[in-house]
Design an enzyme around this catalytic site. Structure first.
Site, mmCIF file in Angstrom:
data_model
loop_
_atom_site.group_PDB
_atom_site.id
_atom_site.type_symbol
_atom_site.label_atom_id
_atom_site.label_comp_id
_atom_site.label_asym_id
_atom_site.label_seq_id
_atom_site.Cartn_x
_atom_site.Cartn_y
_atom_site.Cartn_z
ATOM 1 N N GLY A 140 2.604 0.126 4.440
ATOM 2 C CA GLY A 140 2.198 -1.107 3.646
ATOM 3 C C GLY A 140 2.673 -2.436 4.116
ATOM 4 C CE LYS A 188 -1.603 4.119 2.267
ATOM 5 N NZ LYS A 188 -1.554 2.723 3.652
ATOM 6 C CB SER A 210 -1.031 -0.009 1.055
ATOM 7 O OG SER A 210 -2.000 -0.854 0.792
#
Length: 264
Positions: free
Chosen positions: A198, A196, A49
């Site tokens: 992931g 972010k 992600s």
């Protein structure tokens, strides 16, 4: 040598005992100059992600995304729902990024189409830029970035973020600014982090997932008193653990950050 071993131990002390640190990098956002590099930082793995930052730029640049609240999309039965209630409802660009909603990414990729999607990723020079998906399955628009064909190293993550933050990607500066603004913010030891997570699991030869070897990323930047630093951390589990590998890697980074910052 003793000091180096102690420093390495302190850096990764917050990781669960069953998570193996692979890389930590800290770099100046404006210049890209690396300040800290620990571990194997040239190894490419799935971005999972963390890749959402790239489609965010592409989406704003092409008009598929208008702002943090538009377009609003609603989950449909049959789409990925393992993210819980946040995925099974209305999703905006802001909540897509915050909650890592896979089906929203898939809809953006399909709206672009194979050629435009692949061309944009190549233009960004994002890792190996391979969005073909699993060999023989024609699923690049659905999962190229999730334990599939697309791979990127921590060093390449740093480079991508440097180009994003300095508006050097081949996209409108306004699109890059809007994508930057979508990154999730956290206050950590006097710094403001934006970035972010992931997490993904390797596939075995029989296409099952190896849940004991999950990769956990955090990619982002930290700001304080006018200083902005790119921070990338990658770990891999050595046994099956509860929760998201990405969130665990992020939490370990934040716990370690006061010690890391003292090295700057």
């Amino acid at each position: 040598m003793t000091r180096l071993i102690v420093t390495f131990f302190l850096l990764f002390a917050a990781l669960p005992a069953a998570a193996q640190p692979l890389c930590l990098m800290v770099a100046e956002a404006e210049t890209g100059r690396v300040l800290i590099e620990d571990g194997r930082c040239d190894t490419r793995v799935t971005p999972a992600s963390t890749f959402k930052l790239a489609p965010a730029v592409i989406g704003f640049d092409t008009g598929l995304l208008q702002d943090a609240d538009r377009p609003l999309m609603t989950w449909q039965p049959g789409e990925p729902d393992w993210g819980g209630a946040a995925w099974q409802s209305d999703v905006t660009p802001a909540s897509w990024m915050r909650d890592s909603v896979v089906w929203y990414s898939q809809r953006l990729a399909r709206a672009l189409g194979t050629d435009r999607f692949a061309g944009a990723v190549r233009a960004f020079d994002y890792g190996n830029a391979d969005v073909s998906g699993d060999p023989g399955y024609d699923n690049g628009l659905e999962r190229a970035w999730i334990a599939s064909s697309l791979a990127i190293s921590p060093r390449e993550q740093v480079d991508f973020l440097h180009r994003l933050l300095t508006r050097q990607l081949p996209a409108a500066p306004s699109a890059q600014a809007r994508a930057e603004a979508l990154a999730t913010r956290h206050a950590v030891a006097g710094w403001t982090f934006a970035g972010k997570t992931g997490g993904a699991y390797p596939r075995r030869a029989d296409r099952s997932f190896d849940y004991a070897r999950g990769w956990g990323w955090y990619v982002g930047w930290a700001e304080r008193d006018g200083q902005r630093l790119i921070v990338v951390r990658l770990a891999q589990d050595t046994e099956r653990l509860p929760g998201s590998p990405g969130r665990r890697s992020r939490d370990a980074l934040f716990a370690d950050w006061p010690q890391i910052a003292r090295r700057l």
